[in-house]
Scaffold this active site. Structure first.
Site, PDB file in Angstrom:
ATOM      1  N   SER A 212       0.816  -1.209   0.000  1.00  0.00           N
ATOM      2  CA  SER A 212       0.000   0.000   0.000  1.00  0.00           C
ATOM      3  C   SER A 212       0.855   1.266   0.000  1.00  0.00           C
ATOM      4  O   SER A 212       1.706   1.428  -0.873  1.00  0.00           O
ATOM      5  CB  SER A 212      -0.961  -0.057   1.192  1.00  0.00           C
ATOM      6  OG  SER A 212      -1.964   0.903   1.077  1.00  0.00           O
ATOM      7  N   ASP A 432      -8.915  -3.908  -6.562  1.00  0.00           N
ATOM      8  CA  ASP A 432      -8.467  -3.289  -5.314  1.00  0.00           C
ATOM      9  C   ASP A 432      -9.094  -1.900  -5.208  1.00  0.00           C
ATOM     10  O   ASP A 432      -9.053  -1.114  -6.150  1.00  0.00           O
ATOM     11  CB  ASP A 432      -6.944  -3.209  -5.339  1.00  0.00           C
ATOM     12  CG  ASP A 432      -6.332  -2.607  -4.080  1.00  0.00           C
ATOM     13  OD1 ASP A 432      -7.083  -2.167  -3.191  1.00  0.00           O
ATOM     14  OD2 ASP A 432      -5.095  -2.579  -4.001  1.00  0.00           O
ATOM     15  N   HIS A 461      -6.945  -5.872  -0.735  1.00  0.00           N
ATOM     16  CA  HIS A 461      -5.842  -4.911  -0.709  1.00  0.00           C
ATOM     17  C   HIS A 461      -4.728  -5.525   0.123  1.00  0.00           C
ATOM     18  O   HIS A 461      -4.874  -5.739   1.318  1.00  0.00           O
ATOM     19  CB  HIS A 461      -6.331  -3.603  -0.074  1.00  0.00           C
ATOM     20  CG  HIS A 461      -5.287  -2.549   0.042  1.00  0.00           C
ATOM     21  ND1 HIS A 461      -4.729  -1.928  -1.050  1.00  0.00           N
ATOM     22  CD2 HIS A 461      -4.691  -1.982   1.132  1.00  0.00           C
ATOM     23  CE1 HIS A 461      -3.844  -1.027  -0.645  1.00  0.00           C
ATOM     24  NE2 HIS A 461      -3.793  -1.046   0.672  1.00  0.00           N
TER      25      HIS A 461
END
Length: 529
Positions: A212, A432, A461
């Site tokens: 991320s 995502d 995610h």
């Protein structure tokens, strides 16, 4: 609930209020400064039942990397040391955020990779500056998310003003409490810290694995220190072209799609939940539940905003869907609030570490780049999104709204385009929501020689080390000896495609055990990354 109220689009234009300005000391984003000499960390046991070989240490670094004799701060580090004769160096891991603690992630990564691969690395976790056990640790407004908050959807000018005041007061409190620190809480400063970690470890080069926001952190490190990168893994990739305002608008549409996917999943299992077989009607019942909670919060704790907070994690990880569906059905059919409160406590409630994480999140994102400073622009943009994708539009806007009033001057985003790196390995799910798919293809283009592995149809995610054997095979091969997918020669195309992980099933003991590894990972990655 889902229709934009035209009269509110023009309601109460609110300009950015003034707060005490914090001095703006620009972080360098040009040629990288050498890291200050650092003593090797002194490692001590900090084992847990899950990670019995975990070790911890601390490292002193400069607050301002441009001032060698200035103030120093402390970073908290963790390590699972290598055990194999073949040693491939340190593997730094980061769970995202900004604001996520990486200490436990080191134990997870070391225990989840194939033993023969993990044994060849010192897996290094760290709390970035301002985070967790690093000092100072930021906490601008303890209890900022204490329920019940004002409804996120500003259906009246008074509601909008109440939320604006919350954002302004948070920014002002940060400016007062951390005036001497905020100018140095940003991605580039964190990257300088990573270089100090590398130096302290005595490694010529590092390996890096980030999820991320950790993908942006890793890409910026690679841009400033390309000669120090050995292997680079980026999973669930931030779109660097939208840092950070436009990226958040893009999230709103993607999370709405994920919320509708949850509604469709509930409809599929109507025999269990009895909320309807038509996803649109299930969704209508969810918004009716939201309206009811806005009027009468469940147990005085779960109002409309807290309901959104509870269901947003389902957009990050579908392993939470069965629990959310049970809570939804219990409330609709029987008016029972216990399962809803339990889901809020498990997935959404913000404790002290969450207050710290949010403080660092805002400090980094608000400092990294210039945000819109006129609230009327935020309001207009969010209403435009809300008309098409209502689920998270206003919740997300208020989460980031302190940046409209932030007291530090903004830096410029780093151009991560890079032709000097060894080939990087990228992972991206096509659905995502937190880091939508176009970000993965864009970074694939920007990092010359990189390879992109795609989970086709996947919506989670953070996808590697989550139980998908196909994805994990590519990761293990790359970390073992640098093996990469062959590549298509087309920068916009995936170099390898894996089938999506199976959707969850309604709660059973078997389903819970199957999803445990994914749940462990997503518990470490957290949300708003």
């Amino acid at each position: 609930m889902r229709t934009r109220a035209a009269v509110l689009c023009a309601a109460a234009t609110v300009l950015a209020g003034s707060v005490a300005a914090v001095p703006a000391h620009a972080a360098r984003t040009g040629p990288a400064a050498p890291a200050a000499p650092a003593a090797a960390p002194v490692w001590k046991k900090c084992a847990t039942s899950d990670y019995p070989t975990l070790q911890c240490a601390s490292l002193t670094v400069r607050l301002d990397h441009a001032r060698p004799s200035g103030r120093q701060i402390t970073l908290a580090l963790s390590r699972v040391p290598h055990t194999a004769k073949t040693f491939q160096g340190p593997l730094l891991v980061n769970p995202g955020g900004p604001g996520g603690s990486g200490l436990t992630l080191a134990g997870f990564v070391a225990s989840t990779l194939p033993k023969a691969v993990a044994a060849q690395y010192d897996v290094i976790g760290f709390d970035p500056r301002g985070v967790g056990r690093s000092t100072p640790a930021l906490d601008c407004v303890p209890g900022h998310f204490k329920p019940v908050r004002p409804d996120t959807v500003p259906s009246t000018p008074a509601l909008e003003q109440a939320n604006v005041e919350r954002a302004k007061s948070f920014a002002a409190a940060c400016g007062r409490k951390y005036a001497d620190v905020l100018p140095y809480i940003d991605t580039v400063s964190a990257v300088r810290d990573m270089e100090s970690i590398r130096s302290a470890l005595g490694a010529e080069r590092i390996n890096y694995f980030g999820y991320s926001y950790g993908t942006y952190l890793g890409a910026v490190y690679a841009k400033l220190y390309p000669e120090r990168v050995r292997r680079l893994v980026l999973d669930s990739i931030v779109d660097p072209s939208g840092v950070w305002y436009d990226d958040n608008l893009g999230q709103d549409y993607a999370f709405d799609d994920r919320h509708r996917a949850l509604m469709a999943w509930i409809a599929k299992y109507d025999a269990r939940y009895q909320l309807g077989t038509d996803p649109a009607k299930v969704e209508a019942r969810w918004y009716a539940m939201r309206a009811a909670l806005a009027r009468t919060p469940a147990e005085g704790r779960i109002g409309a905003s807290e309901l959104e907070d509870t269901f947003i994690p389902g957009g990050y990880y579908d392993g939470y869907w069965p629990y959310l569906a049970e809570a939804f059905a219990a409330y609709v059919h029987d008016g029972r609030t216990g399962p809803l409160v339990e889901a809020y406590d498990n997935f959404a409630t913000v404790d002290g570490s969450g207050d710290n994480g949010y403080s660092v999140y805002t400090a980094v994102q608000c400092r990294d780049t210039a945000w819109r400073r006129t609230w009327s622009r935020w309001s207009a943009d969010t209403w435009a999104v809300y008309g098409k994708a209502p689920f998270m539009a206003w919740n997300n806007a208020w989460y980031n709204a302190p940046c409209a009033f932030w007291p530090t001057a903004a830096l410029k985003p780093v151009d991560i385009a890079n032709t000097e790196l060894p080939p990087a390995l990228l992972f991206q799910a096509t659905r995502d929501a937190a880091t939508p798919y176009p970000g993965g293809t864009r970074v694939h283009r920007l990092l010359a020689g990189s390879r992109l592995v795609v989970e086709d149809g996947g919506g989670n995610h953070g996808i590697s080390l989550s139980g998908n054997a196909c994805l994990d095979g590519y990761l293990a091969a790359y970390l073992a000896d640098g093996t990469l997918p062959h590549g298509t020669g087309t920068a916009d195309a995936a170099d390898a495609v894996c089938p999506k992980s199976p959707d969850p099933e309604p709660l059973t003991a078997k389903a819970a055990s199957v999803s445990s590894r994914g749940s462990a990972l997503h518990g470490l990655l957290g949300f708003r990354r």
